[in-house]
Design an enzyme around this catalytic site. Structure first.
Site, PDB file in Angstrom:
ATOM      1  N   LYS A   1      -6.561   5.131 -19.863  1.00  0.00           N
ATOM      2  CA  LYS A   1      -7.040   5.586 -21.138  1.00  0.00           C
ATOM      3  C   LYS A   1      -6.075   5.013 -21.757  1.00  0.00           C
ATOM      4  O   LYS A   1      -5.471   3.941 -22.164  1.00  0.00           O
ATOM      5  CB  LYS A   1      -7.194   7.055 -20.942  1.00  0.00           C
ATOM      6  CG  LYS A   1      -7.970   7.752 -19.934  1.00  0.00           C
ATOM      7  CD  LYS A   1      -9.493   7.121 -20.121  1.00  0.00           C
ATOM      8  CE  LYS A   1     -10.369   7.635 -19.088  1.00  0.00           C
ATOM      9  NZ  LYS A   1     -11.514   6.817 -18.620  1.00  0.00           N
TER      10      LYS A   1
ATOM     11  N   ARG B   1       0.813  -1.158   0.030  1.00  0.00           N
ATOM     12  CA  ARG B   1      -0.055   0.013   0.084  1.00  0.00           C
ATOM     13  C   ARG B   1       0.668   1.307  -0.140  1.00  0.00           C
ATOM     14  O   ARG B   1       0.397   2.097  -0.524  1.00  0.00           O
ATOM     15  CB  ARG B   1      -0.945   0.027   1.293  1.00  0.00           C
ATOM     16  CG  ARG B   1      -1.721   1.217   1.302  1.00  0.00           C
ATOM     17  CD  ARG B   1      -2.799   1.326   2.401  1.00  0.00           C
ATOM     18  NE  ARG B   1      -2.543   0.974   3.635  1.00  0.00           N
ATOM     19  CZ  ARG B   1      -1.847   1.513   4.572  1.00  0.00           C
ATOM     20  NH1 ARG B   1      -1.802   3.091   4.307  1.00  0.00           N
ATOM     21  NH2 ARG B   1      -1.582   1.294   5.706  1.00  0.00           N
TER      22      ARG B   1
ATOM     23  N   TYR C   1     -12.591  16.656 -17.315  1.00  0.00           N
ATOM     24  CA  TYR C   1     -13.496  15.433 -17.059  1.00  0.00           C
ATOM     25  C   TYR C   1     -14.441  15.973 -16.056  1.00  0.00           C
ATOM     26  O   TYR C   1     -14.251  16.492 -15.080  1.00  0.00           O
ATOM     27  CB  TYR C   1     -12.464  14.376 -16.769  1.00  0.00           C
ATOM     28  CG  TYR C   1     -13.211  13.104 -16.239  1.00  0.00           C
ATOM     29  CD1 TYR C   1     -14.128  12.502 -16.999  1.00  0.00           C
ATOM     30  CD2 TYR C   1     -12.976  12.774 -14.879  1.00  0.00           C
ATOM     31  CE1 TYR C   1     -14.896  11.408 -16.489  1.00  0.00           C
ATOM     32  CE2 TYR C   1     -13.660  11.736 -14.310  1.00  0.00           C
ATOM     33  CZ  TYR C   1     -14.575  11.117 -15.012  1.00  0.00           C
ATOM     34  OH  TYR C   1     -15.257   9.969 -14.628  1.00  0.00           O
TER      35      TYR C   1
ATOM     36  N   ASP D   1      -3.580  17.948 -16.725  1.00  0.00           N
ATOM     37  CA  ASP D   1      -4.218  16.495 -16.906  1.00  0.00           C
ATOM     38  C   ASP D   1      -3.822  16.197 -18.248  1.00  0.00           C
ATOM     39  O   ASP D   1      -4.479  16.847 -19.274  1.00  0.00           O
ATOM     40  CB  ASP D   1      -5.510  16.431 -16.677  1.00  0.00           C
ATOM     41  CG  ASP D   1      -6.108  15.133 -16.857  1.00  0.00           C
ATOM     42  OD1 ASP D   1      -5.657  14.228 -17.676  1.00  0.00           O
ATOM     43  OD2 ASP D   1      -7.425  14.974 -16.351  1.00  0.00           O
TER      44      ASP D   1
HETATM   45  N1  PLP Z   1      -9.168  12.804 -16.705  1.00  0.00           N
HETATM   46  C1  PLP Z   1      -9.662  12.478 -17.821  1.00  0.00           C
HETATM   47  C2  PLP Z   1      -9.131  13.382 -18.903  1.00  0.00           C
HETATM   48  C3  PLP Z   1     -10.677  11.664 -18.053  1.00  0.00           C
HETATM   49  O1  PLP Z   1     -11.085  11.300 -19.217  1.00  0.00           O
HETATM   50  C4  PLP Z   1     -10.588  10.647 -16.930  1.00  0.00           C
HETATM   51  C5  PLP Z   1     -11.855   9.702 -17.037  1.00  0.00           C
HETATM   52  O2  PLP Z   1     -12.480   9.519 -17.779  1.00  0.00           O
HETATM   53  C6  PLP Z   1     -10.338  11.000 -15.672  1.00  0.00           C
HETATM   54  C7  PLP Z   1      -9.288  11.916 -15.629  1.00  0.00           C
HETATM   55  C8  PLP Z   1     -10.485  10.104 -14.289  1.00  0.00           C
HETATM   56  O3  PLP Z   1      -9.834   8.896 -14.595  1.00  0.00           O
HETATM   57  P1  PLP Z   1     -10.297   7.382 -13.880  1.00  0.00           P
HETATM   58  O4  PLP Z   1     -11.466   6.961 -14.499  1.00  0.00           O
HETATM   59  O5  PLP Z   1      -9.023   6.398 -14.062  1.00  0.00           O
HETATM   60  O6  PLP Z   1     -10.323   7.675 -12.558  1.00  0.00           O
END
Ligand code: PLP
Length: 390
Positions: free
Chosen positions: A208, A59, A111, A183
């Protein structure tokens, strides 16, 4: 993408980690264990106190499979350090709790889950968050002068593919002693390296492109050691560590990241070009199209335009739903970056949590369809879209 001082990214991803398997396995062995034995208390004390590197407890991330994965994650973004997480949201949460406590400014679309965390949940903890549209950047300096210490953005953004100038925004954040975190999920490190453009931290949903096969949920944060060190404790306390088997699967997937993303770039460009003059398509949002407003900036700061594109169907939300439902190769599913092409209608999935007024404010219309272009033959994808548009 090739670093003039050394090997290129594809080579480094495959070869640059220090875990060598005693049996000679060329890929990452899985240490699917929660704890590790010590020969004596003195050795245990050294590892606990950080005087000696070593495996201790999974962990904490002190597991050979996870540590080796993190070396590769750091290579991806040219970072000093990387931490792995059990999801992109876990990485974002640890980032905001560590570096966003004095206030966070989020620029542009993000997101939906990130927006919900910023808008509804972090304020419950007394964290002040400010969501700026791309056309409200003139407010940024006042918010930073008012005490916000973290600027966060996605570029290209979700789902409008708006492109932001990382270098310029990093300089503005730094003038106020604030940090810029990007991000980089949509672009992937193959197409964009924010740290090289001046950003301080990079976050990924490894679910992704990094995972790339729709079979891994994971996340990552990359940056300088000094900025990542305090994140470590949050990750430990939140318990948001990736499982070792998932870490090994992710390391396996990273070996094909470069070729996957390059193919997805080429296929998305072909799809965008095929649809841009279609009579049933109002517009195609894709940074690789010369007429796209962010194209010139994308050309400067990206090495490829990515596999994500958004189209606005002529007609209302119901017309877009009909197109999504008629697609045969594109799968109706709310994710991206995998081998299979996906379609989503942002107003019903990723941005369903926002009010219609907030979606309108952000230029997210009901007739938008977001496409994640996968690894199928591009001609088949174009034929599928053409039949669905009817
Ligand atoms: N950032 C982006 C651009 C995303 O598209 C997503 C999820 O769709 C996330 C963050 C969150 O990721 P996770 O689903 O792995 O928690």
């Amino acid at each position: 993408m090739t670093d003039p001082a050394g090997p290129g990214l594809a080579t480094r991803i495959i070869h640059e980690h220090s875990l060598t398997d005693p049996h000679g396995s060329p890929h990452l062995p899985v240490y699917d264990t929660t704890t590790f034995a010590f020969r004596n208390t003195a050795e245990l004390r050294d590892v606990v106190a950080g005087r000696r590197p070593g495996s201790l407890y999974t962990r904490y991330g002190l597991n050979p499979t996870i540590l080796a994965l993190e070396e590769t994650l750091a290579v991806l973004e040219g970072a000093e350090q990387a931490w792995a997480f059990c999801s992109g949201m876990a990485a974002a949460t640890a980032l905001f709790l560590t570096h966003g406590r004095d206030g966070i400014v989020c620029i542009g679309d993000a997101y939906g889950g990130t927006l919900e965390l910023l808008q509804s949940q972090l304020p419950l903890l007394g964290i002040r968050t400010h969501l700026l549209r791309g056309d409200e950047l003139d407010r940024l300096d006042d918010l930073l002068a008012g005490g916000a210490r973290l600027v966060f953005l996605e570029t290209p953004s979700n789902p409008t593919l708006e492109v932001f100038d990382i270098r310029a925004l990093a300089a503005r954040a730094h003038r106020h002693d604030a940090l810029l975190a990007v991000d980089n999920t949509f672009a992937s490190p193959v197409n964009q390296q924010p740290l090289r453009l001046g950003a301080d931290l990079v976050m990924h949903s490894a679910t992704k492109y990094l995972g790339g096969h729709s079979d891994i949920t994971g996340g990552a944060l990359m940056g300088a050691q000094a900025l990542l060190a305090p994140v470590w404790n949050w990750r430990k306390s939140l318990g948001s560590m990736l499982a070792p088997a998932t870490a090994a699967l992710l390391a396996r997937s990273l070996r094909t990241l470069v070729i996957r993303v390059r193919q997805q770039n080429a296929s998305a460009q072909a799809v965008a070009e095929a649809l841009r003059r279609h009579p049933r398509v109002r517009c195609v949002l894709y940074p690789g199209l010369a007429e796209f407003p962010g194209h010139a900036l994308a050309r400067r700061q990206m090495q490829g335009y990515g596999g994500m594109l958004t189209l606005e169907v002529a007609g209302d939300g119901a017309a877009a739903t009909r197109v999504a439902d008629r697609l045969r190769i594109f799968i109706l599913a709310p994710s991206l970056g995998g081998a299979e092409s996906l379609v989503t209608q942002p107003c019903t999935t990723t941005h369903h949590g926002l009010t219609p007024e907030e979606r309108a404010r952000r230029g997210i219309s009901d007739s938008m369809l977001r496409l994640s272009v996968g690894l199928e033959d591009p001609a088949d994808l174009i034929a599928d879209l053409t039949q669905a548009l009817g």
